[in-house]
Scaffold this motif. Sequence first.
Motif, PDB file in Angstrom:
ATOM      1  N   ASP A 293     -19.345   5.400  -9.305  1.00  0.00           N
ATOM      2  CA  ASP A 293     -19.860   6.821  -8.708  1.00  0.00           C
ATOM      3  C   ASP A 293     -19.759   6.482  -7.226  1.00  0.00           C
ATOM      4  O   ASP A 293     -19.343   7.592  -6.538  1.00  0.00           O
ATOM      5  CB  ASP A 293     -21.483   7.005  -9.135  1.00  0.00           C
ATOM      6  CG  ASP A 293     -21.459   7.499 -10.689  1.00  0.00           C
ATOM      7  OD1 ASP A 293     -20.795   7.697 -11.021  1.00  0.00           O
ATOM      8  OD2 ASP A 293     -22.762   7.713 -11.082  1.00  0.00           O
ATOM      9  N   LEU A 294     -20.252   5.464  -6.636  1.00  0.00           N
ATOM     10  CA  LEU A 294     -20.461   5.266  -5.384  1.00  0.00           C
ATOM     11  C   LEU A 294     -18.717   5.055  -4.599  1.00  0.00           C
ATOM     12  O   LEU A 294     -18.569   5.571  -3.847  1.00  0.00           O
ATOM     13  CB  LEU A 294     -21.022   3.777  -5.062  1.00  0.00           C
ATOM     14  CG  LEU A 294     -21.077   3.300  -3.636  1.00  0.00           C
ATOM     15  CD1 LEU A 294     -21.527   4.395  -2.603  1.00  0.00           C
ATOM     16  CD2 LEU A 294     -21.708   1.913  -3.316  1.00  0.00           C
ATOM     17  N   LEU A 295     -17.922   4.282  -5.455  1.00  0.00           N
ATOM     18  CA  LEU A 295     -16.500   4.270  -5.202  1.00  0.00           C
ATOM     19  C   LEU A 295     -16.078   5.629  -4.891  1.00  0.00           C
ATOM     20  O   LEU A 295     -15.420   5.998  -4.025  1.00  0.00           O
ATOM     21  CB  LEU A 295     -15.839   3.397  -5.923  1.00  0.00           C
ATOM     22  CG  LEU A 295     -14.439   3.303  -5.390  1.00  0.00           C
ATOM     23  CD1 LEU A 295     -14.347   2.673  -4.031  1.00  0.00           C
ATOM     24  CD2 LEU A 295     -13.608   2.263  -6.343  1.00  0.00           C
ATOM     25  N   THR A 296     -16.379   6.503  -6.033  1.00  0.00           N
ATOM     26  CA  THR A 296     -15.824   7.897  -6.062  1.00  0.00           C
ATOM     27  C   THR A 296     -16.220   8.732  -4.857  1.00  0.00           C
ATOM     28  O   THR A 296     -15.478   9.283  -4.291  1.00  0.00           O
ATOM     29  CB  THR A 296     -16.196   8.539  -7.434  1.00  0.00           C
ATOM     30  OG1 THR A 296     -15.705   7.790  -8.424  1.00  0.00           O
ATOM     31  CG2 THR A 296     -15.645   9.916  -7.569  1.00  0.00           C
TER      32      THR A 296
ATOM     33  N   VAL B  39     -14.169   7.872   3.289  1.00  0.00           N
ATOM     34  CA  VAL B  39     -14.700   6.696   4.190  1.00  0.00           C
ATOM     35  C   VAL B  39     -14.088   5.580   3.698  1.00  0.00           C
ATOM     36  O   VAL B  39     -13.972   5.164   2.670  1.00  0.00           O
ATOM     37  CB  VAL B  39     -16.347   6.618   3.567  1.00  0.00           C
ATOM     38  CG1 VAL B  39     -16.961   5.546   4.415  1.00  0.00           C
ATOM     39  CG2 VAL B  39     -17.150   7.901   3.741  1.00  0.00           C
ATOM     40  N   PRO B  40     -13.193   5.196   4.305  1.00  0.00           N
ATOM     41  CA  PRO B  40     -12.211   4.125   4.077  1.00  0.00           C
ATOM     42  C   PRO B  40     -12.828   2.752   4.086  1.00  0.00           C
ATOM     43  O   PRO B  40     -13.788   2.611   4.969  1.00  0.00           O
ATOM     44  CB  PRO B  40     -11.093   3.989   5.340  1.00  0.00           C
ATOM     45  CG  PRO B  40     -11.839   4.532   6.533  1.00  0.00           C
ATOM     46  CD  PRO B  40     -12.772   5.611   5.983  1.00  0.00           C
ATOM     47  N   GLY B  41     -12.529   1.796   3.052  1.00  0.00           N
ATOM     48  CA  GLY B  41     -12.957   0.471   3.254  1.00  0.00           C
ATOM     49  C   GLY B  41     -12.377  -0.482   3.928  1.00  0.00           C
ATOM     50  O   GLY B  41     -11.345  -0.235   4.603  1.00  0.00           O
ATOM     51  N   PRO B  42     -12.572  -1.872   3.756  1.00  0.00           N
ATOM     52  CA  PRO B  42     -13.369  -2.319   2.937  1.00  0.00           C
ATOM     53  C   PRO B  42     -14.793  -1.844   3.640  1.00  0.00           C
ATOM     54  O   PRO B  42     -15.082  -1.703   4.641  1.00  0.00           O
ATOM     55  CB  PRO B  42     -13.285  -3.703   2.765  1.00  0.00           C
ATOM     56  CG  PRO B  42     -12.619  -4.221   4.415  1.00  0.00           C
ATOM     57  CD  PRO B  42     -11.619  -2.795   4.512  1.00  0.00           C
TER      58      PRO B  42
ATOM     59  N   GLN C  53     -16.613  -5.500  -9.559  1.00  0.00           N
ATOM     60  CA  GLN C  53     -15.842  -4.547 -10.038  1.00  0.00           C
ATOM     61  C   GLN C  53     -14.399  -4.272  -8.993  1.00  0.00           C
ATOM     62  O   GLN C  53     -13.342  -4.107  -9.343  1.00  0.00           O
ATOM     63  CB  GLN C  53     -16.330  -3.154 -10.401  1.00  0.00           C
ATOM     64  CG  GLN C  53     -17.071  -3.175 -11.593  1.00  0.00           C
ATOM     65  CD  GLN C  53     -17.676  -2.092 -12.032  1.00  0.00           C
ATOM     66  OE1 GLN C  53     -18.983  -1.781 -11.933  1.00  0.00           O
ATOM     67  NE2 GLN C  53     -16.873  -0.873 -12.118  1.00  0.00           N
ATOM     68  N   TYR C  54     -15.011  -4.040  -7.670  1.00  0.00           N
ATOM     69  CA  TYR C  54     -14.079  -3.908  -6.690  1.00  0.00           C
ATOM     70  C   TYR C  54     -14.150  -4.756  -5.476  1.00  0.00           C
ATOM     71  O   TYR C  54     -14.180  -4.535  -4.399  1.00  0.00           O
ATOM     72  CB  TYR C  54     -14.341  -2.246  -6.030  1.00  0.00           C
ATOM     73  CG  TYR C  54     -14.525  -1.237  -7.283  1.00  0.00           C
ATOM     74  CD1 TYR C  54     -13.492  -0.864  -8.208  1.00  0.00           C
ATOM     75  CD2 TYR C  54     -15.732  -1.035  -7.438  1.00  0.00           C
ATOM     76  CE1 TYR C  54     -13.577  -0.094  -9.180  1.00  0.00           C
ATOM     77  CE2 TYR C  54     -16.000   0.057  -8.505  1.00  0.00           C
ATOM     78  CZ  TYR C  54     -14.927   0.495  -9.243  1.00  0.00           C
ATOM     79  OH  TYR C  54     -15.082   0.999 -10.486  1.00  0.00           O
TER      80      TYR C  54
END
Length: 202
Positions: free
Chosen positions: A29-32, A39-42, A61-62
């Motif tokens: 959910d957070l990554l989605t 909001v670009p990562g990392p 997971q990521y």
Amino acid sequence: TRVCVYDRAGHGWSELADSPQDGAQTATDLLTLLERGDVPGPYVLAGHSFGGLYVQSFAAQYPDDVAGLVLVDTTAPAAEPATASPDDESSYDIMGRVSALLSSTAELGVGRLLSQGSYDSLPPQSADEAEATGSTASNLQSTIDEYLQANTSAGQAAALDDFGDKPLVVLTAGSGSDADSIAAHDDLAALSTNSAHRVIDG
């Protein structure tokens, strides 16, 4: 620095989810949310209490999307999630019934009664907002469900068994933390070769 804070499903102003909210689902959910919010990562992820399990699950997971972690008085992960027997009165089925009962009574205002006085240390406006959201039926339901998923979430967080040399800060409350909690947080800090574990007095 841009800092993003959000309400997980069922908490604050977010609606309930229609699927179990364990650590893996919360991470997804957070990554989605971050992707849809452009909001670009990392990311440097910070998690408090159960939130610590969720950011560890996210990092497992990521891994390419995580630049660092801050774990604030986090719940410790568990390599072997506990399972409840269907014959055990403390099993998920019994807890599910209790959960349904409590969430039903929340519609009658039980949540507001339980939350009274819980936010007295906050500034007045923040206290009013926290009480308004914390006393809703959906918040009570999601909090109960979070505890029902605790063993699963703790096992998922344990999948993060090596954080390499990425920055990791573990903070432990000096008040109320026993030797076992401090040792568990020492173990968390050992996940990275670039880490610090600080016990904060007071």
